[in-house]
Write an enzyme that holds these catalytic residues in place. Sequence first.
Site, PDB file in Angstrom:
ATOM      1  N   ASP A  22      53.041 -56.428  96.522  1.00  0.00           N
ATOM      2  CA  ASP A  22      54.704 -56.617  96.718  1.00  0.00           C
ATOM      3  C   ASP A  22      55.089 -56.360  95.169  1.00  0.00           C
ATOM      4  O   ASP A  22      54.523 -56.403  93.883  1.00  0.00           O
ATOM      5  CB  ASP A  22      54.751 -58.002  96.892  1.00  0.00           C
ATOM      6  CG  ASP A  22      56.297 -58.191  97.418  1.00  0.00           C
ATOM      7  OD1 ASP A  22      57.072 -57.200  97.623  1.00  0.00           O
ATOM      8  OD2 ASP A  22      56.320 -59.276  97.665  1.00  0.00           O
ATOM      9  N   TRP A  64      60.256 -53.514  90.733  1.00  0.00           N
ATOM     10  CA  TRP A  64      59.919 -52.619  89.651  1.00  0.00           C
ATOM     11  C   TRP A  64      60.788 -51.261  89.598  1.00  0.00           C
ATOM     12  O   TRP A  64      61.089 -50.745  88.081  1.00  0.00           O
ATOM     13  CB  TRP A  64      58.501 -52.112  90.048  1.00  0.00           C
ATOM     14  CG  TRP A  64      57.814 -51.350  88.875  1.00  0.00           C
ATOM     15  CD1 TRP A  64      57.024 -51.751  87.821  1.00  0.00           C
ATOM     16  CD2 TRP A  64      57.645 -49.889  88.734  1.00  0.00           C
ATOM     17  NE1 TRP A  64      56.591 -50.962  86.882  1.00  0.00           N
ATOM     18  CE2 TRP A  64      56.902 -49.898  87.418  1.00  0.00           C
ATOM     19  CE3 TRP A  64      58.125 -48.685  89.395  1.00  0.00           C
ATOM     20  CZ2 TRP A  64      56.611 -48.431  86.871  1.00  0.00           C
ATOM     21  CZ3 TRP A  64      57.954 -47.482  89.034  1.00  0.00           C
ATOM     22  CH2 TRP A  64      57.237 -47.330  87.729  1.00  0.00           C
ATOM     23  N   ASN A 106      58.081 -55.095 108.207  1.00  0.00           N
ATOM     24  CA  ASN A 106      58.826 -53.912 107.367  1.00  0.00           C
ATOM     25  C   ASN A 106      59.573 -52.970 108.157  1.00  0.00           C
ATOM     26  O   ASN A 106      60.156 -52.147 107.460  1.00  0.00           O
ATOM     27  CB  ASN A 106      57.678 -53.332 106.439  1.00  0.00           C
ATOM     28  CG  ASN A 106      57.422 -54.272 105.241  1.00  0.00           C
ATOM     29  OD1 ASN A 106      56.016 -54.269 105.078  1.00  0.00           O
ATOM     30  ND2 ASN A 106      58.209 -55.004 104.860  1.00  0.00           N
TER      31      ASN A 106
HETATM   32  C1  IPE Z   1      54.645 -58.116 102.304  1.00  0.00           C
HETATM   33  O1  IPE Z   1      55.797 -57.646 101.419  1.00  0.00           O
HETATM   34  C2  IPE Z   1      54.372 -56.933 102.939  1.00  0.00           C
HETATM   35  C3  IPE Z   1      53.658 -55.985 102.330  1.00  0.00           C
HETATM   36  C4  IPE Z   1      53.252 -56.156 101.013  1.00  0.00           C
HETATM   37  C5  IPE Z   1      53.324 -54.939 103.160  1.00  0.00           C
HETATM   38  P1  IPE Z   1      57.366 -57.960 101.850  1.00  0.00           P
HETATM   39  O2  IPE Z   1      58.216 -57.628 100.619  1.00  0.00           O
HETATM   40  O3  IPE Z   1      57.720 -57.115 103.001  1.00  0.00           O
HETATM   41  O4  IPE Z   1      57.600 -59.673 102.038  1.00  0.00           O
HETATM   42  P2  IPE Z   1      58.615 -60.497 102.294  1.00  0.00           P
HETATM   43  O5  IPE Z   1      59.458 -60.254 103.353  1.00  0.00           O
HETATM   44  O6  IPE Z   1      59.572 -60.563 100.857  1.00  0.00           O
HETATM   45  O7  IPE Z   1      58.279 -61.722 102.479  1.00  0.00           O
HETATM   46  C1  IPE Z   2      55.798 -53.816  98.656  1.00  0.00           C
HETATM   47  O1  IPE Z   2      56.943 -53.499  97.719  1.00  0.00           O
HETATM   48  C2  IPE Z   2      55.686 -52.782  99.326  1.00  0.00           C
HETATM   49  C3  IPE Z   2      55.976 -52.980 100.774  1.00  0.00           C
HETATM   50  C4  IPE Z   2      56.439 -54.115 101.436  1.00  0.00           C
HETATM   51  C5  IPE Z   2      55.885 -51.710 101.588  1.00  0.00           C
HETATM   52  P1  IPE Z   2      58.575 -54.081  98.148  1.00  0.00           P
HETATM   53  O2  IPE Z   2      59.041 -52.821  98.678  1.00  0.00           O
HETATM   54  O3  IPE Z   2      58.504 -55.232  99.090  1.00  0.00           O
HETATM   55  O4  IPE Z   2      59.095 -54.509  96.811  1.00  0.00           O
HETATM   56  P2  IPE Z   2      60.083 -55.689  96.403  1.00  0.00           P
HETATM   57  O5  IPE Z   2      59.942 -57.007  97.185  1.00  0.00           O
HETATM   58  O6  IPE Z   2      61.351 -55.202  97.099  1.00  0.00           O
HETATM   59  O7  IPE Z   2      60.305 -55.820  95.111  1.00  0.00           O
HETATM   60 MG    MG Z   3      58.532 -57.165  98.788  1.00  0.00          MG
END
Ligand code: IPE
Ligand code: IPE
Ligand code: MG
Length: 246
Positions: free
Chosen positions: A21, A26, A69
């Site tokens: 995550d 980043w 997602n």
């Molecule tokens: C969890 O990350 C899913 C993956 C890393 C693929 P998210 O960024 O989707 O999680 P939430 O929604 O903040 O809990």
């Molecule tokens: C994790 O990074 C990747 C996926 C969930 C696909 P995020 O896209 O959730 O990154 P943040 O949480 O918005 O920083």
């Molecule tokens: Mg995330």
Amino acid sequence: MDLLSQIQPEKLPQHLAIIMDGNGRWAKQQGMLRAFGHENGTKSVRRTVEACARLGIPNLTLYAFSTENWNRPKLEVDMLMKLLIGALKKELKTLTQNDIKLNAIGNLDTLPAKVKKELSDVMEKTSGNKRMTLTLALSYGSREELTRAIREISALVKNNIISTGSIDESIINQHLYTQNLPDVDLLIRTSGEHRISNFLLWQIAYAELYFTDVLWPDFKEEDLYQAIISYQTRERRFGKTSEQIK
Ligand code: IPE
Ligand code: IPE
Ligand code: MG
């Protein structure tokens, strides 16, 4: 002291799972678009996969895309799917060189046809590899997985193949996407969030949890080693007293 030398090879987690995550945050820090974060996240994937294989961890499971997602903007979802296709094409070589077998869990039918094709291609080409099983959780959600398992088991009962009384934990395990994997020993989540986000709820029943503030694209070998060292200092009692397991 060098972190790697502090790792005890005989006490490695047999199944490491990671919630990768923080890609978006980043990218934002760098004043870039979220896509840039995801692209750099794939570099951390490669680093982590290779480091786990070198250490001798037999099972690594990465949460790459959750059922939730799908609710992100279409542009981002499309971008992630494209990135996945590219990464699968590119990393076949890395997997082969490192004797790693690719596996996938999740509601894979919902993935775009091109992703499915690339995925099954790489899985087939790496199916004989033995050193480590790398499992990608794609369109994965624990509740979806459990719902599906309950549906399948109910059908077995309805058709008199098994009785209700014979349903036990091992039957449930057999109907999960993770049927061929051991329980998770160590779960790492990056980016400072302290939640599970619908990941492997059944399988982490007794996992050790490790949270780090490091954003996924910044996650380096040293961060992995630190998590493993922390895991190795913990006493896993599985409900027993400390004296019983000494
Ligand atoms: C969890 O990350 C899913 C993956 C890393 C693929 P998210 O960024 O989707 O999680 P939430 O929604 O903040 O809990
Ligand atoms: C994790 O990074 C990747 C996926 C969930 C696909 P995020 O896209 O959730 O990154 P943040 O949480 O918005 O920083
Ligand atoms: Mg995330």
